[in-house]
Scaffold this motif. Structure first.
Motif, PDB file in Angstrom:
ATOM      1  N   GLN A 468      -8.412 -10.901 -41.604  1.00 11.67           N
ATOM      2  CA  GLN A 468      -8.533 -12.052 -42.493  1.00 11.67           C
ATOM      3  C   GLN A 468      -9.893 -12.718 -42.327  1.00 11.67           C
ATOM      4  N   ASP A 550      -4.953  -7.778 -43.602  1.00 12.17           N
ATOM      5  CA  ASP A 550      -4.584  -9.159 -43.284  1.00 12.17           C
ATOM      6  C   ASP A 550      -5.202 -10.077 -44.333  1.00 12.17           C
ATOM      7  N   GLU A 551      -4.367 -10.563 -45.257  1.00 12.45           N
ATOM      8  CA  GLU A 551      -4.815 -11.437 -46.348  1.00 12.45           C
ATOM      9  C   GLU A 551      -6.015 -10.835 -47.081  1.00 12.45           C
ATOM     10  N   SER A 554      -7.273 -13.164 -50.293  1.00 13.91           N
ATOM     11  CA  SER A 554      -7.290 -14.628 -50.231  1.00 13.91           C
ATOM     12  C   SER A 554      -8.435 -15.239 -51.015  1.00 13.91           C
ATOM     13  N   THR A 581       0.295 -11.183 -46.201  1.00 16.95           N
ATOM     14  CA  THR A 581      -0.130 -12.021 -47.309  1.00 16.95           C
ATOM     15  C   THR A 581       0.802 -13.207 -47.465  1.00 16.95           C
ATOM     16  N   HIS A 582       0.249 -14.281 -48.052  1.00 15.37           N
ATOM     17  CA  HIS A 582       1.056 -15.441 -48.413  1.00 15.37           C
ATOM     18  C   HIS A 582       1.561 -15.342 -49.851  1.00 15.37           C
TER      19      HIS A 582
END
Length: 632
Positions: A468, A550-551, A554, A581-582
Motif C-alpha cells: 500500500q 495491498d490497496e 486507492s 481492499t476497502h
C-alpha cells in the motif's frame, strides 16, 4: 564541533523548546560531563578498535601512516639535538668563517633531518588521505550488508531503528574520523615525546620546563572546548527547528500550502526567533572565547617568561651553555604546539569514539536479528496450498497483538480477499503470508512445510508484494518495474499493459527511460494513481506464484479501478492472488473473502455467503453501496 569537557556541574541553559531529544543527541549529556580521566581510560580501546578497522581497510596505508609519523618524530629529536651542536659551533670563540665552517656538518645534518621529516609526514599524510574513503566505504558496506539482511520486524522496533540511524548518520562518518584522529593523537604524542626526549638529551633539568610552558595553552584549549560544546548543546534543538523551517520554506512538497494558506510571514517570523537565539548564543560564545584566549595568552606569556628566566639562571650558574639554551627554546616551542594539538585531537577522538561505539554496538545488535542460516535450506516448490494456522503476531513495543489466533487457507489459482476496517490486521496478515514477518505463535505452511524452513531469498523470489505504501524509487520507469531482475522486453511490455502503466509511459517523452524524480535534471513527477500503476506493473513483472495486492487502487478513479481489477483477474492465469481492499465491490468475484476485525477473523466465505449471513461484511457492503444509490 562537539568536544569533551572537564567534569563539573553542567548548568547549561536548555533551549530545547519541548522538542523530543533526537537520536543523534544520545551522547550529549555524557560529552558535557566527560573529564580528562574518562577520556584517558577510554582512549586505549578506541585506538585499538580504530587501528583494527584501518588495517582491515588497507594494511599498507595504515602501516605507512603509523611508521611515517613515528619516524618523523625520530628525525624531530635528531634535528633539535643537532641544532644545539650548530649553535655551539656558532657561539664558540674564533673567527666567524672558522665557526661557520665548523657548524656546516651539523647544519647539513639538521637540513637532512628536516627534509626527511617533511618527506615522512607528506607520505604519512598521503596514506591517511587514501585511508579515509577506504574506511568509510568498508564501514558503510558492512552496515548495509546487515540492514538489508535483518528481519523486517526489526524496523518496527523503536530501539533498533534509533540504533540503526545513529550508526548510519553518525557512526559511519565517525569511523573515518576515529581513524584519522587516532593517527593525529599518535602524531601529537610523538611530537610531545620528541620534544621531551630532546630536552632530556640536552640536559635532564630542562624537561620540566616543557610542562610549565605548555600547561596554560592546554588550559585555554580545554576551556574553549567546553564553551564550544555548551553552545552546540544549547542550540541543538533550535537548529533542528531551523532545519524544519528551512524545509517548509524551501522544499517542493509544502510549497503549495505555504502559498495557499499565506504562511510566508508566519514561517519567516518563526525563523527569525530561532535565528535571533542562535545569533545571541554565538555572539556570547565569541565574547567568552575571546576572554579565555586572552587569559590563556597572558598565562602563556607569563609561563614563557618564567621559562626564559629559568634558562637565564641556568646559564648564569653554568649548568647549561648558551647553545643548549637556544636549542631548548626551540624544543619547548615545538612541544607547546604538539601538546595543544594533542589535546584538541583527544577531544575529537573521544567524541567520535562514542558514535563509533554506536556503530560497533549496532553491528552486534543487527547480527542477532538476522535469521539463522538453514543447513541445508529448503527450496520452495510452486505451491498448491498455503496455510496460516492459529497465527498470533505482536509488533515490537505494542501492548496488544496485531493478529490473534488467525487461520486462513490459500489455494493455488485462487483469488483471496482480505477486508476489514483500518487497523484490523489485513496488511500484517499479508506480510506474514509473504514470509516478511514471522509469527510469535502458530505456523504458516507452504505445501505443509513451515516457511521458516525455506531460504528467505528463495522464498521471496516466488512471491510478489505490491505494498500500500509502495516505494517511489528515484529510478527510470524501466528500472522501477524490473527492479534488478533480468530485463525481458516482452515481459516488461506485458506487465505494463496488465497494470495500465503503458498508458503512463506513453505520456512520457522519454518512455521507459524517463527518470521518475523531479529533483534530478530532466526528471518527471507522477500522480498517485500513475505511481500505483507502476507499482502494480512491478508486481506483475516478477511472474511469481503468489501475488499480494495491498490497496492497489486507492489512488485510482472509478473507471481506472474497475479496469485494473479486470486486468488482475485476467492476469491471474494460474497464479494465486491475495487482494486487500476497502472497496468491497471489487471483491465480489473472489473465491473466498476473509473479514478481519480487531486482529481476528470475524467471517469468511464467498460474497454471496457473507451477504446471506447478514454479518459485518454485509453491513459494510450495504453501507458502501448506499453511497451510490439515488437520493430521494
Amino acid at each position: 564541533m562537539r568536544l569533551w569537557l572537564r567534569k563539573r556541574g553542567t548548568n547549561v541553559p536548555d533551549d530545547r523548546s519541548g522538542l523530543v531529544v533526537a537520536y543523534w543527541e544520545s551522547h550529549d549529556e555524557h560529552l558535557l560531563t566527560a573529564g580528562l580521566g574518562t577520556i584517558a581510560r577510554r582512549l586505549p580501546s578506541l585506538v585499538a578498535a580504530a587501528l583494527r578497522l584501518a588495517w582491515q581497510a588497507s594494511p599498507r596505508d595504515t602501516a605507512v601512516a603509523l611508521v611515517g609519523n613515528v619516524a618523523a618524530g625520530v628525525f624531530t629529536v635528531l634535528g633539535l639535538v643537532t641544532t644545539s651542536e650548530v649553535l655551539a659551533s656558532l657561539f664558540a670563540a674564533g673567527p666567524t668563517p672558522d665557526r661557520v665552517r665548523a657548524a656546516l656538518p651539523s647544519l647539513l645534518l639538521v637540513a637532512a633531518a628536516t627534509g626527511l621529516r617533511g618527506a615522512l609526514l607528506a607520505g604519512s599524510g598521503w596514506a591517511q588521505a587514501r585511508l579515509k574513503p577506504l574506511v568509510e566505504r568498508l564501514a558503510e558496506t558492512r552496515l548495509f550488508e546487515l540492514t538489508t539482511r535483518v528481519e523486517l520486524a526489526a524496523f518496527d522496533d523503536h530501539d533498533f531503528h534509533n540504533a540503526m540511524r545513529r550508526a548510519r548518520d553518525s557512526g559511519v562518518p565517525d569511523t573515518a574520523t576515529v581513524v584519522e584522529t587516532t593517527i593525529a593523537v599518535l602524531t601529537g604524542a610523538v611530537g610531545v615525546l620528541a620534544s621531551a626526549i630532546a630536552l632530556g638529551l640536552l640536559h635532564p633539568i630542562l624537561m620540566p620546563l616543557l610542562l610549565v610552558a605548555a600547561v596554560p595553552a592546554g588550559w585555554a584549549a580545554v576551556r574553549m572546548a567546553r564553551l564550544g560544546y555548551q553552545a552546540f548543546y544549547r542550540l541543538s534543538a533550535a537548529r533542528r527547528r531551523k532545519f524544519m523551517l528551512s524545509d517548509l520554506m524551501a522544499e517542493r512538497q509544502p510549497a503549495a500550502e505555504v502559498r495557499a494558506f499565506t504562511l510566508r510571514d508566519f514561517l519567516l517570523g518563526q525563523y527569525a526567533k530561532v535565528a535571533d537565539l542562535e545569533q545571541g548564543v554565538q555572539l556570547d560564545v565569541a565574547r567568552r572565547r575571546a576572554v579565555i584566549k586572552a587569559g590563556g595568552d597572558l598565562m602563556t606569556g607569563i609561563a614563557t617568561a618564567g621559562v626564559y628566566v629559568a634558562l637565564g639562571a641556568l646559564l648564569a650558574v653554568g649548568v647549561i651553555p648558551l647553545s643548549v639554551a637556544g636549542a631548548a627554546v626551540l624544543a619547548i616551542r615545538a612541544g607547546q604546539g604538539s601538546l595543544t594539538a594533542l589535546i584538541q585531537t583527544m577531544n575529537r577522538l573521544y567524541e567520535a569514539g562514542l558514535y563509533f561505539g554506536d556503530y560497533l554496538a549496532f553491528r552486534e545488535m543487527a547480527q542477532e536479528r538476522i535469521p539463522a542460516p538453514l543447513s541445508p535450506p529448503a527450496e520452495p516448490a510452486p505451491f498448491r496450498l498455503l496455510t496460516a494456522e492459529n497465527v498470533t503476531f505482536t509488533y515490537p513495543g505494542a501492548d496488544r497483538p496485531a493478529l490473534s489466533d488467525v487461520s486462513v487457507t490459500v489455494g493455488r489459482g485462487e483469488v483471496i480477499a482480505l477486508v476489514g476496517e483500518n487497523g484490523s490486521g489485513k496488511t500484517t496478515l499479508a506480510k506474514l503470508l509473504a514470509g516478511l514477518y514471522r509469527p510469535q505463535e502458530g505456523t504458516i505452511r507452504w505445501d505443509g512445510v513451515d516457511l521458516g524452513a525455506f531460504d528467505g531469498e528463495a522464498l521471496r523470489r516466488r512471491i510478489s508484494v505490491i505494498a500500500q505504501d509502495h516505494t517511489r524509487w528515484p529510478l527510470t520507469v524501466r528500472e522501477n518495474i524490473v527492479m534488478g531482475r533480468p530485463l525481458e522486453e516482452d515481459r516488461l511490455a506485458a506487465a505494463s499493459a496488465a497494470a495500465g502503466a503503458d498508458e503512463v509511459v506513453a505520456r512520457l517523452s522519454d518512455g521507459y527511460d524517463a527518470l521518475l524524480d523531479r529533483r534530478f535534471r530532466g526528471g518527471h513527477d507522477l500522480s498517485g494513481g500513475q505511481w500505483q500503476r507502476i507499482a502494480v506493473a512491478r508486481g506483475f513483472y516478477r511472474d511469481a506464484a503468489l501475488v499480494i495486492f495491498d490497496e492497489p487502487t486507492s489512488a485510482l478513479d472509478a473507471r481506472a479501478e474497475h479496469a485494473l481489477f479486470e486486468r488482475i483477474r485476467g492476469h491471474a492465469d494460474g497464479r494465486t492472488i491475495v487482494l486487500i481492499t476497502h472497496r468491497l465491490a471489487s471483491v465480489r468475484y473472489a473465491d473466498r473473502i476473509y473479514v478481519l476485525d480487531g486482529g481476528a477473523i470475524a467471517e469468511q466465505g464467498t460474497h454471496a455467503e457473507l451477504m446471506e449471513r447478514g454479518g459485518m461484511y454485509a453491513d459494510l457492503y450495504e453501507l458502501q453501496a448506499s453511497a451510490f444509490q439515488a437520493v430521494p
